[in-house]
Design a protein around this motif. Structure first.
Motif, PDB file in Angstrom:
ATOM      1  N   GLY A  46       0.661  -1.363   0.040  1.00  0.00           N
ATOM      2  CA  GLY A  46       0.335   0.174  -0.019  1.00  0.00           C
ATOM      3  C   GLY A  46       0.531   1.208   0.174  1.00  0.00           C
ATOM      4  N   VAL A  47      -0.070   2.717   0.106  1.00  0.00           N
ATOM      5  CA  VAL A  47       1.174   4.074   0.265  1.00  0.00           C
ATOM      6  C   VAL A  47       0.382   4.647   1.573  1.00  0.00           C
ATOM      7  CG1 VAL A  47       1.089   5.897  -1.130  1.00  0.00           C
ATOM      8  CG2 VAL A  47       0.470   4.016  -1.866  1.00  0.00           C
ATOM      9  N   LEU A  48       1.698   5.274   1.830  1.00  0.00           N
ATOM     10  CA  LEU A  48       1.182   5.638   3.312  1.00  0.00           C
ATOM     11  C   LEU A  48       1.848   7.582   2.549  1.00  0.00           C
ATOM     12  CD1 LEU A  48       2.877   4.163   5.831  1.00  0.00           C
ATOM     13  CD2 LEU A  48       0.779   3.595   4.991  1.00  0.00           C
ATOM     14  N   GLU A  49       1.273   8.016   2.380  1.00  0.00           N
ATOM     15  CA  GLU A  49       1.215   9.628   2.349  1.00  0.00           C
ATOM     16  C   GLU A  49       0.894  10.158   3.327  1.00  0.00           C
ATOM     17  OE1 GLU A  49       0.005  12.592  -1.118  1.00  0.00           O
ATOM     18  OE2 GLU A  49      -0.989  10.677  -1.281  1.00  0.00           O
ATOM     19  N   PHE A  50       1.949  11.834   3.575  1.00  0.00           N
ATOM     20  CA  PHE A  50       1.779  12.393   4.955  1.00  0.00           C
ATOM     21  C   PHE A  50       2.496  14.077   4.332  1.00  0.00           C
ATOM     22  CE2 PHE A  50       3.255   8.834   6.460  1.00  0.00           C
ATOM     23  CZ  PHE A  50       2.798   8.330   7.202  1.00  0.00           C
ATOM     24  N   LEU A  85       7.061  -4.527  11.556  1.00  0.00           N
ATOM     25  CA  LEU A  85       6.397  -2.725  11.471  1.00  0.00           C
ATOM     26  C   LEU A  85       7.229  -2.332  11.909  1.00  0.00           C
ATOM     27  CD1 LEU A  85       4.330  -0.600  11.716  1.00  0.00           C
ATOM     28  CD2 LEU A  85       3.551  -1.256  14.425  1.00  0.00           C
ATOM     29  N   LEU A  86       8.138  -2.823  13.024  1.00  0.00           N
ATOM     30  CA  LEU A  86       9.118  -2.431  13.986  1.00  0.00           C
ATOM     31  C   LEU A  86      10.616  -2.628  12.973  1.00  0.00           C
ATOM     32  CD1 LEU A  86       9.730  -4.026  17.219  1.00  0.00           C
ATOM     33  CD2 LEU A  86       8.283  -1.711  16.748  1.00  0.00           C
ATOM     34  N   THR A  87      10.424  -3.102  12.343  1.00  0.00           N
ATOM     35  CA  THR A  87      11.568  -2.852  11.013  1.00  0.00           C
ATOM     36  C   THR A  87      11.510  -2.663  10.130  1.00  0.00           C
ATOM     37  OG1 THR A  87      11.653  -5.261  11.202  1.00  0.00           O
ATOM     38  CG2 THR A  87      12.814  -4.465   9.397  1.00  0.00           C
ATOM     39  N   PHE A  88       9.795  -2.004   9.819  1.00  0.00           N
ATOM     40  CA  PHE A  88       9.515  -1.486   8.586  1.00  0.00           C
ATOM     41  C   PHE A  88       9.755   0.244   9.507  1.00  0.00           C
ATOM     42  CE2 PHE A  88       5.711   1.455   7.428  1.00  0.00           C
ATOM     43  CZ  PHE A  88       6.293   1.406   5.879  1.00  0.00           C
ATOM     44  N   LEU A  89       9.812   0.985  10.428  1.00  0.00           N
ATOM     45  CA  LEU A  89       9.949   1.992  11.220  1.00  0.00           C
ATOM     46  C   LEU A  89      10.899   1.877  11.405  1.00  0.00           C
ATOM     47  CD1 LEU A  89       6.590   1.259  14.329  1.00  0.00           C
ATOM     48  CD2 LEU A  89       7.257   2.935  12.008  1.00  0.00           C
ATOM     49  N   MET A  90      11.955   1.045  11.833  1.00  0.00           N
ATOM     50  CA  MET A  90      13.254   1.444  11.412  1.00  0.00           C
ATOM     51  C   MET A  90      13.834   2.061  10.006  1.00  0.00           C
ATOM     52  SD  MET A  90      15.158  -0.935  14.537  1.00  0.00           S
ATOM     53  CE  MET A  90      15.025  -2.456  13.095  1.00  0.00           C
ATOM     54  N   LEU A  91      13.248   1.120   8.880  1.00  0.00           N
ATOM     55  CA  LEU A  91      14.294   1.874   7.676  1.00  0.00           C
ATOM     56  C   LEU A  91      13.283   2.945   7.167  1.00  0.00           C
ATOM     57  CD1 LEU A  91      13.195  -1.527   6.162  1.00  0.00           C
ATOM     58  CD2 LEU A  91      15.156  -0.567   6.943  1.00  0.00           C
ATOM     59  N   ILE A 109       5.503   6.771   0.941  1.00  0.00           N
ATOM     60  CA  ILE A 109       5.706   5.409   1.321  1.00  0.00           C
ATOM     61  C   ILE A 109       4.789   4.748   1.032  1.00  0.00           C
ATOM     62  CG2 ILE A 109       6.702   3.779   2.769  1.00  0.00           C
ATOM     63  CD1 ILE A 109       6.266   6.451   4.590  1.00  0.00           C
ATOM     64  N   ASN A 110       5.763   3.771   0.087  1.00  0.00           N
ATOM     65  CA  ASN A 110       4.456   2.814  -0.447  1.00  0.00           C
ATOM     66  C   ASN A 110       5.770   1.499  -0.073  1.00  0.00           C
ATOM     67  OD1 ASN A 110       3.673   3.348  -2.455  1.00  0.00           O
ATOM     68  ND2 ASN A 110       5.795   4.625  -3.713  1.00  0.00           N
ATOM     69  N   ASP A 122       9.674   2.192  -0.757  1.00  0.00           N
ATOM     70  CA  ASP A 122      10.367   2.814  -1.481  1.00  0.00           C
ATOM     71  C   ASP A 122      10.045   4.500  -0.874  1.00  0.00           C
ATOM     72  OD1 ASP A 122       8.364   4.635  -3.243  1.00  0.00           O
ATOM     73  OD2 ASP A 122       8.789   2.520  -4.125  1.00  0.00           O
ATOM     74  N   ILE A 123      10.909   5.392  -0.796  1.00  0.00           N
ATOM     75  CA  ILE A 123      10.382   6.483   0.115  1.00  0.00           C
ATOM     76  C   ILE A 123      10.441   8.059  -1.174  1.00  0.00           C
ATOM     77  CG2 ILE A 123      10.086   8.323   1.887  1.00  0.00           C
ATOM     78  CD1 ILE A 123      11.141   6.412   3.518  1.00  0.00           C
ATOM     79  N   GLU A 124       9.370   8.770  -1.502  1.00  0.00           N
ATOM     80  CA  GLU A 124       9.344  10.013  -2.131  1.00  0.00           C
ATOM     81  C   GLU A 124       8.959  11.118  -1.654  1.00  0.00           C
ATOM     82  OE1 GLU A 124       6.806  11.794  -5.988  1.00  0.00           O
ATOM     83  OE2 GLU A 124       6.408   9.393  -5.218  1.00  0.00           O
ATOM     84  N   PHE A 125      10.397  11.970  -1.683  1.00  0.00           N
ATOM     85  CA  PHE A 125       9.943  13.382  -0.776  1.00  0.00           C
ATOM     86  C   PHE A 125       9.736  14.608  -1.800  1.00  0.00           C
ATOM     87  CE2 PHE A 125      12.792  10.666   1.580  1.00  0.00           C
ATOM     88  CZ  PHE A 125      12.795  11.050   2.760  1.00  0.00           C
ATOM     89  N   LYS A 126       8.893  14.765  -1.525  1.00  0.00           N
ATOM     90  CA  LYS A 126       8.513  16.246  -2.692  1.00  0.00           C
ATOM     91  C   LYS A 126       8.791  17.366  -2.360  1.00  0.00           C
ATOM     92  CE  LYS A 126       4.752  15.141  -4.743  1.00  0.00           C
ATOM     93  NZ  LYS A 126       3.305  14.310  -5.729  1.00  0.00           N
ATOM     94  N   THR A 127       9.137  18.382  -2.501  1.00  0.00           N
ATOM     95  CA  THR A 127       9.537  19.430  -1.630  1.00  0.00           C
ATOM     96  C   THR A 127       9.032  20.862  -2.832  1.00  0.00           C
ATOM     97  OG1 THR A 127      11.314  19.899  -1.917  1.00  0.00           O
ATOM     98  CG2 THR A 127      11.311  19.228  -0.172  1.00  0.00           C
TER      99      THR A 127
END
Length: 134
Positions: A46-50, A85-91, A109-110, A122-127
């Motif tokens: 899935g996708v998490l977007e902030f 989840l703990l592994t995911f949060l560390m990454l 975050i995908n 992967d993580i995409e940063f959009k400034t």
């Protein structure tokens, strides 16, 4: 190894915080309290977007995709366990705190659970830069 720490001087260590550490802490809380029970524990990908404003978490989005032709495929596997989840949060922490400070923009975050049970993504940063014309 945390390169933001100065050995032997605990006072100086507070002068060199990691980039985006407060932002990561806010995102972590959001993932644990909102995303984990609703999607991460149920869906294998899935996708998490902030959305970030003034260096702090302002909005998080839940995105649902559906097919235009026919029903959505049935998902046969389960989502993340607490251990994953703990592994995911560390990454996620490693990537967000290593990135230059984010004042305004989005983090997407995908994530995906692989066949062997490991977490990937992967993580995409959009400034965002606003050009005021007044």
């Amino acid at each position: 190894m945390d390169m933001s720490k100065v050995p032997g001087d605990e006072h100086a260590n507070s002068l060199f915080p990691k980039h985006n550490q407060n932002l990561y802490d806010q995102i972590k809380l959001c993932i644990i309290s909102d995303y984990f029970p609703k999607t991460l524990s149920k869906l294998p990908k899935g996708v998490l977007e902030f959305f970030i404003r003034d260096g702090e978490l302002a909005i998080n989005f839940h995105t649902t995709k559906t097919s235009l032709r026919g029903p959505a495929p049935i998902v046969e596997s389960t989502g993340m366990t607490r251990g994953k989840l703990l592994t995911f949060l560390m990454l996620v922490e490693d990537k967000i705190t290593a990135h230059p400070a984010i004042d305004y923009g989005s983090i997407i975050i995908n994530y995906e659970l692989l066949e062997d049970g490991e977490v990937d993504g992967d993580i995409e940063f959009k400034t965002q830069v606003n050009h005021r014309r007044r």
